[in-house]
Design a protein around this motif. Sequence first.
Motif, PDB file in Angstrom:
ATOM      1  N   GLY A  15       0.799  -1.220   0.000  1.00 50.66           N
ATOM      2  CA  GLY A  15       0.000   0.000   0.000  1.00 50.66           C
ATOM      3  C   GLY A  15       0.825   1.260   0.000  1.00 50.66           C
ATOM      4  O   GLY A  15       2.048   1.230  -0.127  1.00 50.66           O
ATOM      5  N   GLY A  38      12.260  13.368  -2.534  1.00 50.97           N
ATOM      6  CA  GLY A  38      11.483  12.502  -3.427  1.00 50.97           C
ATOM      7  C   GLY A  38      11.010  11.257  -2.696  1.00 50.97           C
ATOM      8  O   GLY A  38      10.958  11.248  -1.462  1.00 50.97           O
ATOM      9  N   GLY A  39      10.672  10.224  -3.439  1.00 48.65           N
ATOM     10  CA  GLY A  39      10.285   8.922  -2.872  1.00 48.65           C
ATOM     11  C   GLY A  39       9.200   9.030  -1.819  1.00 48.65           C
ATOM     12  O   GLY A  39       8.274   9.842  -1.926  1.00 48.65           O
ATOM     13  N   ALA A  41       9.459  10.146   1.186  1.00 45.08           N
ATOM     14  CA  ALA A  41       9.514  11.437   1.902  1.00 45.08           C
ATOM     15  C   ALA A  41       8.673  12.485   1.161  1.00 45.08           C
ATOM     16  O   ALA A  41       7.907  13.238   1.784  1.00 45.08           O
ATOM     17  CB  ALA A  41      10.953  11.914   2.036  1.00 45.08           C
ATOM     18  N   THR A 124      15.840   1.488   0.796  1.00 41.12           N
ATOM     19  CA  THR A 124      15.832   0.555  -0.355  1.00 41.12           C
ATOM     20  C   THR A 124      15.459   1.216  -1.683  1.00 41.12           C
ATOM     21  O   THR A 124      15.426   0.544  -2.713  1.00 41.12           O
ATOM     22  CB  THR A 124      14.858  -0.623  -0.120  1.00 41.12           C
ATOM     23  N   VAL A 126      16.063   5.286  -3.309  1.00 43.86           N
ATOM     24  CA  VAL A 126      17.171   6.154  -3.757  1.00 43.86           C
ATOM     25  C   VAL A 126      18.502   5.752  -3.100  1.00 43.86           C
ATOM     26  O   VAL A 126      19.557   5.825  -3.733  1.00 43.86           O
ATOM     27  CB  VAL A 126      16.842   7.634  -3.404  1.00 43.86           C
ATOM     28  N   PHE A 127      18.482   5.301  -1.857  1.00 44.12           N
ATOM     29  CA  PHE A 127      19.711   4.986  -1.123  1.00 44.12           C
ATOM     30  C   PHE A 127      20.301   3.608  -1.474  1.00 44.12           C
ATOM     31  O   PHE A 127      21.368   3.251  -0.981  1.00 44.12           O
ATOM     32  CB  PHE A 127      19.495   5.124   0.385  1.00 44.12           C
ATOM     33  N   ASP A 164       8.284  -6.247  -3.286  1.00 41.10           N
ATOM     34  CA  ASP A 164       8.827  -5.917  -1.953  1.00 41.10           C
ATOM     35  C   ASP A 164       8.010  -6.605  -0.857  1.00 41.10           C
ATOM     36  O   ASP A 164       8.565  -7.070   0.138  1.00 41.10           O
ATOM     37  CB  ASP A 164       8.821  -4.398  -1.718  1.00 41.10           C
TER      38      ASP A 164
END
Length: 178
Positions: A15, A38-39, A41, A124, A126-127, A164
Amino acid sequence: MGHKVAGVIIENKQGDITKQPDLTAIVNAANAQLRMGGGVAGAIHRAAGPGLEEETRAMAPIKPGEAVISGGHKLPNKHVIHCLGPVYGQDKPEAEKLSNCYKNALRIADENKVESIGFPAISTGVFGYPVKEAAQVAFQTIIKEAPQLKNVKTIKFILFSNSDLEVHEEVLNELVKD
Ligand code: AR6
């Protein structure tokens, strides 16, 4: 689907973490400046509105592994807990820093009487942390912390993609046999 460790329910769900009204707190995979970014956040800040960034600005910067708590603003949750995950291949030792994120987020949640908390798969995106490795660190840390929790009763992983979700289910089933 859920597992119970020391009286705490741990479960995975597919979700959008910004649409979980049943959770007291959600966790943000933040940036050091606690800005929109982004993402996940970006999604959390967009849903919360500009008041969130106004509140978090005073708490920045944070270091990898650290966590801070804010209000939920326009989100349906009372709190947002912001964690800075490690950049894979850079913030070493990554597993220790990622583990600190989960540990510090849970402790801050418990201190603030949070009953239910939702995590994204921190680091998991951008990082670049491999999902299975990150899920192993996350669940091992949660299992270790669970007996110390007084208020947190439900811990949910809110996974954006079905793949995921499958990886998290597999790792959780391997670690908790109940
Ligand atoms: N709900 C749940 N999960 C989501 C959502 C959502 N709405 N949106 C994305 N994800 P990331 P990081 C998943 O990159 O790797 C940001 O720019 C996503 O699919 O958000 O810790 C910050 O500003 C992935 O599985 O976090 C930082 O600079 C997971 O959330 C940096 O990225 C985490 O991906 C943090 O990178």
